[in-house]
Design an enzyme around this catalytic site. Sequence first.
Site, PDB file in Angstrom:
ATOM      1  CE  LYS A  10     -35.498  -6.852  51.853  1.00  0.00           C
ATOM      2  NZ  LYS A  10     -35.278  -5.504  52.408  1.00  0.00           N
ATOM      3  N   PRO A  95     -42.786  -9.209  60.445  1.00  0.00           N
ATOM      4  CG  PRO A  95     -40.985  -7.689  61.336  1.00  0.00           C
ATOM      5  CD  PRO A  95     -41.311  -9.181  60.875  1.00  0.00           C
ATOM      6  N   GLY A  99     -39.307  -4.183  56.604  1.00  0.00           N
ATOM      7  CA  GLY A  99     -37.905  -3.830  55.814  1.00  0.00           C
ATOM      8  C   GLY A  99     -37.121  -5.401  55.739  1.00  0.00           C
ATOM      9  CG  LEU A 100     -37.609  -8.101  58.423  1.00  0.00           C
ATOM     10  CD1 LEU A 100     -37.893  -8.905  59.601  1.00  0.00           C
ATOM     11  CD2 LEU A 100     -35.928  -8.067  58.544  1.00  0.00           C
ATOM     12  N   GLY A 101     -38.785  -7.756  53.805  1.00  0.00           N
ATOM     13  CA  GLY A 101     -39.108  -8.238  52.477  1.00  0.00           C
ATOM     14  C   GLY A 101     -40.208  -9.422  52.682  1.00  0.00           C
ATOM     15  CB  SER A 104     -40.824  -9.147  48.437  1.00  0.00           C
ATOM     16  OG  SER A 104     -40.872  -7.841  48.373  1.00  0.00           O
ATOM     17  CB  SER A 105     -40.266 -13.486  51.211  1.00  0.00           C
ATOM     18  OG  SER A 105     -40.107 -14.872  51.740  1.00  0.00           O
ATOM     19  CG  ASP A 137     -36.757  -5.530  48.112  1.00  0.00           C
ATOM     20  OD1 ASP A 137     -35.970  -5.175  47.366  1.00  0.00           O
ATOM     21  OD2 ASP A 137     -37.268  -5.020  49.321  1.00  0.00           O
TER      22      ASP A 137
END
Length: 330
Positions: A10, A95, A99-101, A104-105, A137
């Site tokens: 995200k 990464p 900051g791309l979640g 969480s994903s 997140d």
Amino acid sequence: MSIALRSFAKINLGLKIGPRRPDGFHELRTVYQTLALHDVVRVDVQPGSGIEIRCDDPRVPLDESNTCYKMAEQVLKAVARGPLSVVVEIEKRLPVQGGLGAASSNGVATMLGLERALGLQIPADEKLRMAAGVGSDLPLFLIGGTVLGEGRGEEVQPLPEIPELHVVLVAPPIGVSTPRAFALWDELAVREPELTTAHGTGTIEAFGQSVLSWLNSSFYPQAGPASGVPAGGGNRAETPLLDLVRTGIENDFERVVFPEYPELYEVKRVLQREGAAYASLSGSGSTLFGLFESEREARGAAARMNAAGHSAVTTTTVTRERYWNDLFEC
Ligand code: C5P
């Protein structure tokens, strides 16, 4: 039984931080957008016992602190089906701490993989509750597409879809700690109290207004896959992108992360110079993204940035429909 899933990334199309709450979290408002770029998560369930996390990337923890571990633990506790052995393998492409979640994903992919492997249908509100228990997140990945996040980020609701946008991502080799970024924000808010007061121009309330005006702008409700009507009658990508940029939504984390890491601000400037209609830090970083109006422009910008040593990749935004269609199609 083994299940493979795409674990999509995200970005945050804007993020406003409010005051610190009594529970230590910060009130925030953000617009999440899922991307085509993804990790692959494989969930294997056998009779036996224990949860094992496998990943080749040494930066990914394999113990109980891993979101996949926490999620598997929660699901096993909720379904209580006798002793099971769960192995979660993460094929890392996104990464870490970027900051791309990604973490969480990966956690949500583990839950959905387990649900399918065990032939369960966990009620949607139960999944949202479990996801929010693991991290702020995670719930967005139970919606997909364009998602409004409120509360500490875990109160999610679907927003009208944006037509597919072309994205350039630059992930500098820096891990930014989210709790530290929030702590820096608290220090800044002491020095500049108007940042979080109700009447400040950049406040959480103003962000809410911006999002509303964006939602009410010309591409909504006419545009989108349901109606098949192109936004504004022109380039499908152009109008929502310009509408978004016009709202002036931005990411508050830039205020504290850029002074710490000036090289990240420089990457944002390069993305802008390369023609991005909108460029921003995602979450607390360190990934930066640029939104482009065509694939050709995005590819050109990424190629030039790579030649200059920036390690840029291209991807696209993913609508909710595509998110759910492609989730299990690895
Ligand atoms: O919910 P999550 O585990 O992602 O949060 C990690 C940390 O980030 C929290 O412990 C808290 O320090 C900070 N945080 C916050 N406000 C939020 C989300 C996270 O202060 N809305």
